[in-house]
Design an enzyme around this catalytic site. Structure first.
Site, short mmCIF file in Angstrom:
data_model
loop_
_atom_site.label_atom_id
_atom_site.label_comp_id
_atom_site.label_asym_id
_atom_site.label_seq_id
_atom_site.Cartn_x
_atom_site.Cartn_y
_atom_site.Cartn_z
N THR A 1 -1.24 -0.02 6.58
CA THR A 1 -0.82 -0.95 5.52
C THR A 1 -0.69 -2.34 6.11
OG1 THR A 1 1.02 -1.59 4.09
CG2 THR A 1 1.56 -0.18 5.95
N GLY A 2 -1.05 -3.32 5.33
CA GLY A 2 -0.94 -4.70 5.83
C GLY A 2 -2.12 -5.51 5.36
N ARG B 1 -12.99 -7.04 -4.60
CA ARG B 1 -12.58 -7.06 -3.18
C ARG B 1 -12.15 -5.65 -2.74
NH1 ARG B 1 -7.33 -5.86 -0.51
NH2 ARG B 1 -7.29 -6.99 1.45
N GLY C 1 -10.29 -3.63 0.31
CA GLY C 1 -9.45 -3.77 1.49
C GLY C 1 -9.73 -2.66 2.48
N ASP C 2 -8.80 -2.46 3.41
CA ASP C 2 -9.02 -1.45 4.44
C ASP C 2 -8.71 -0.04 3.96
OD1 ASP C 2 -6.25 -2.30 4.41
OD2 ASP C 2 -5.96 -0.99 6.14
N THR D 1 0.87 -1.16 0.00
CA THR D 1 0.00 0.00 0.00
C THR D 1 0.91 1.22 0.00
OG1 THR D 1 -1.42 -1.26 1.48
CG2 THR D 1 -1.92 1.06 1.28
#
Lengths: 343, 343
Positions: B261-262, B238, B240-241, B210
């Site tokens: 990030t992760g 999809r 993500g966060d 990210t």
């Protein structure tokens, strides 16, 4: 868990409750009744009371009652909060009176694009979908995203494909078509208005709404879910707060399960559902106080309308709203409530 | 309203920047230097140190330095935190080394679908986009969703259409194609793995990442932004966060601006960015302590890898991560840092 601090629960609680902490739980000895609770909403920003006819009023109340019975039946038999939330919301999605599933509003392109989320409070697993077309019950899709995919949040065609792969019921444009919602779109188009911000000024024309459910089961587990068609005339691909975990939907056994309804953009910017959790966990406020402050003070100050339903681990229920009304119902097996306005 | 929405802005920014921030404050009396600070990341779960060659290491550090200079130039001249965040992230998006914009990973269908969000800390305005294709700089799209639409969050084709209407640069599949990302997809496909959960076990193969930036400007305003291609071989659609306000991105002048990030699914379930804010606001913890606990304890306990960058209203910066490395850089005009591993 403190037995005596229940607010609307009565007193017929067995000693079995004493052993029921978050997670696990041995059965209560014998057949003693264990605590459960459920609340549901069919959206804030409802029809103005002045526009409500007696027959409409009855139809809404009967629909809320039917949905509530679905959840009550599951919870009173010892079923899970997640099942109660999913099944109760599916009933509301299938009802054309509410802005979710079958009764959803149309977006600017005349399409029905649906958002939903579900979350459980033990491991805080969650599933959410946004801008999904052609899936009859988005809440079921959110649940299988949670349980059968490595993801939490899917949108658009990818979300629909996953639902179809997993055997969910699809539904045609005919299923989702309701004359009332179509006419709402035409009125919005005539006004040249495209969604959210403009709607905030007059949220009581029924052009937005949501359905949601929160539950505490006899095992002490919390769950929350929310489903919506969003706002009439919204942009293609617009995502509201309902499927945003932390904004419109949240569950954590340590605090509460919550489902929001109202002008979604503001709920996202306030991270409202998670904010409630944090005021309880970090701010050490009770459910009633924390949820009341959020809706009646913070949301109002932001200039937005809406409400929420929430239940805590002791079965206490809060249902604050700052709009004229909020379709809502709650039960814990001993007391039951069905309401639209402040009544 | 970014003054010059050029991506390689260098330093030729005029003093006009002073008047172009959202909710700007009075100017500093005279020419006294006022505090500012910036931090950026290029993703956690980086290449293992054992796989890093000297030339690769240099290329990453030079890229982080270039991005940092972009933000420093804006902030040191009195520009807004929002402009610094947008321009810094746009530089990282245009760099094929990072998983965002040009260097983004491919999803299961071999497509590049991009997520981004931006938020400012005064009025907590936010904009976000998910699963967008063909827009060169998703962070710019997130900003115009915030500033020029009634919505906060758009996904898919609707988000792209809005960007095109608003005159944003598009980019072809060629622009987004990088051989390394394509080969990552083939390796994932060969393993029969589809995204998120499986990747968690070995996040250091570079298959996710990210970029993000947080800034405090001389007017005392905070802003945060995040942009990503998500995870290699992710499902179509999809999310993500990164674009989930409260999960991967958050800003509030009372506490901090944060970009995560992760392994995104875990960040959503922890509402991690907003949780940091709440531990500071309601739990009265400092930035360093609250962010360290979240990443090194809570995220680790959840079994996930990642990190965050955050800045508070006093210009203090925290950059905790529990993965082997996190591409990162920070500056406040007096001290500067560029790092990849624990160094």
């Amino acid at each position: 868990m403190n037995l005596k601090s229940t607010s609307c629960i009565g007193f017929a609680l067995s000693f079995g409750m004493l052993s029921c902490s978050v997670g696990q739980k041995k059965e209560a000895p014998g057949n003693e009744a264990r605590r459960w609770a459920i609340a549901l909403h069919g959206g804030a920003g409802t029809l103005l009371r002045s526009q409500m006819t007696p027959s409409r009023d009855s139809a809404y109340r009967a629909s809320l009652d039917l949905a509530l019975k679905t959840g009550e039946a599951i919870l009173s038999r010892g079923g899970s909060a997640l099942d109660a939330v999913e099944q109760t919301i599916a009933i509301l999605e299938d009802n054309p009176l509410f802005n979710a599933g079958r009764g959803a509003v149309f977006n600017q392109n005349g399409k029905v694009q649906l958002d939903a989320a579900i979350m459980e409070g033990e491991k805080r697993m969650a599933g959410a979908v946004a801008a999904v077309e052609g899936i009859r019950n988005p809440i079921r899709l959110a649940r299988i995203v949670m349980e059968r995919s490595p993801h939490v949040f899917l949108c658009g065609a990818g979300a629909r494909e996953f639902g179809i792969e997993q055997g969910l019921d699809t539904a045609s444009a005919d299923w989702f078509f309701t004359r009332e919602r179509w006419e709402q779109l035409q009125r919005q188009r005539a006004k040249g208005k495209s969604g959210a911000i403009e709607n905030a000024a007059h949220p009581n024309d029924g052009s937005f709404g949501t359905v949601g459910c929160v539950a505490l089961d006899q095992q002490g587990l919390l769950a929350a879910g929310t489903s919506t068609g969003g706002m009439t005339n919204k942009r293609e691909g617009r995502i509201g707060d309902s499927p945003v975990v932390g904004a419109g939907t949240w569950a954590d056994n340590r605090t509460c399960a919550v489902s929001c309804t109202g002008h979604g953009e503001y709920f996202i910017r306030l991270a409202l559902a998670h904010e409630l959790h944090c005021r309880m966990l970090h701010g050490r406020k009770g459910l009633e106080k924390a949820s009341g402050e959020l809706i009646l003070q913070d949301l109002s100050k932001a200039g937005a309308q809406g409400g929420l339903i929430a239940v805590d681990g002791k079965g206490r229920i809060a249902m604050p709203f700052n709009s004229e009304g909020m379709f809502r119902a709650s039960s814990n097996g001993r007391s039951r409530k069905i309401a639209i306005y402040r009544e």
